[in-house]
Enzyme design. Structure first.
Site, PDB file in Angstrom:
ATOM      1  N   CYS A 182      -1.515  27.570  15.788  1.00  0.00           N
ATOM      2  CA  CYS A 182      -0.713  26.621  16.546  1.00  0.00           C
ATOM      3  C   CYS A 182      -1.500  25.315  16.579  1.00  0.00           C
ATOM      4  O   CYS A 182      -2.426  25.125  15.794  1.00  0.00           O
ATOM      5  CB  CYS A 182      -0.377  27.144  17.947  1.00  0.00           C
ATOM      6  SG  CYS A 182      -1.764  27.304  19.085  1.00  0.00           S
ATOM      7  N   ARG A 187      -0.166  29.419  22.132  1.00  0.00           N
ATOM      8  CA  ARG A 187       0.660  30.287  21.295  1.00  0.00           C
ATOM      9  C   ARG A 187      -0.114  31.170  20.325  1.00  0.00           C
ATOM     10  O   ARG A 187       0.145  32.376  20.246  1.00  0.00           O
ATOM     11  CB  ARG A 187       1.681  29.439  20.521  1.00  0.00           C
ATOM     12  CG  ARG A 187       2.663  28.742  21.456  1.00  0.00           C
ATOM     13  CD  ARG A 187       3.510  27.740  20.721  1.00  0.00           C
ATOM     14  NE  ARG A 187       2.695  26.612  20.260  1.00  0.00           N
ATOM     15  CZ  ARG A 187       3.116  25.671  19.439  1.00  0.00           C
ATOM     16  NH1 ARG A 187       4.344  25.715  18.955  1.00  0.00           N
ATOM     17  NH2 ARG A 187       2.328  24.665  19.093  1.00  0.00           N
ATOM     18  N   ASP A 215       6.184  25.307  22.193  1.00  0.00           N
ATOM     19  CA  ASP A 215       4.900  25.029  22.833  1.00  0.00           C
ATOM     20  C   ASP A 215       5.110  24.929  24.342  1.00  0.00           C
ATOM     21  O   ASP A 215       5.816  24.050  24.819  1.00  0.00           O
ATOM     22  CB  ASP A 215       4.326  23.719  22.288  1.00  0.00           C
ATOM     23  CG  ASP A 215       2.896  23.475  22.733  1.00  0.00           C
ATOM     24  OD1 ASP A 215       2.406  24.186  23.628  1.00  0.00           O
ATOM     25  OD2 ASP A 215       2.267  22.558  22.172  1.00  0.00           O
TER      26      ASP A 215
END
Length: 162
Positions: free
Chosen positions: A10, A16, A126
């Protein structure tokens, strides 16, 4: 036998991708595949190098039984493209960043959500700047995609009968 190696990516490697690493690690253990798979996570940016996952990420993961406290953020580098068999981005922006870093990576670099079977989304959103249930949504998406990934690995890594 060389382990099949997977890298989760990420942006900053504090929300994440460590979630995806922790979830996949638990699902691999439950499926008996953990000894056959090398697993790591990294960020496409170096904002949080050496930091533990975001406290909100850790709390949400712990509520579902995933302990991310030992993980530390790092930045993806060129050697990762040789080390890992599969590099999974959480969203298109990070997929594009990985493609810029190594334009010849081909289908080794994919979106994690390409393995999802229940959710129709192609990106893991996100949650960093969001409010509400963003961290829970990340877990929902990641668990779904990791289930699909484990199914693929079970087929790929299945040992022939003796």
């Amino acid at each position: 036998m060389k382990k099949y190696a997977i890298l989760m990516c990420c942006m900053g490697n504090i929300c994440r991708s460590p979630t995806a690493e922790g979830v996949l690690r638990a699902k691999l253990a439950a499926a008996g595949l953990e000894p056959l798979v090398e697993l790591d996570s990294a960020g496409t940016h170096e904002y949080h190098l050496g930091r533990a996952p975001d406290p909100r990420t850790q709390r949400a993961a712990l509520r579902r039984g995933y302990d991310l406290s030992a993980l530390r953020a790092r930045k993806v580098g060129l050697p990762d493209f040789d080390r890992f068999d599969l590099i999974l981005a959480m969203d298109r922006a990070n997929l594009d960043g990985l493609a810029l870093l190594h334009p010849d990576a081909g289908d080794k670099v994919r979106l994690l959500m390409s393995f999802a079977t229940c959710h129709d989304a192609d990106e893991v959103p996100d949650p960093y700047y969001g409010e509400g249930d963003g961290f829970e949504r990340v877990l929902d998406y990641v668990e779904d995609a990791c289930d699909g990934l484990v199914a693929m690995l079970q087929q790929r890594l299945q040992r022939p009968a003796d």
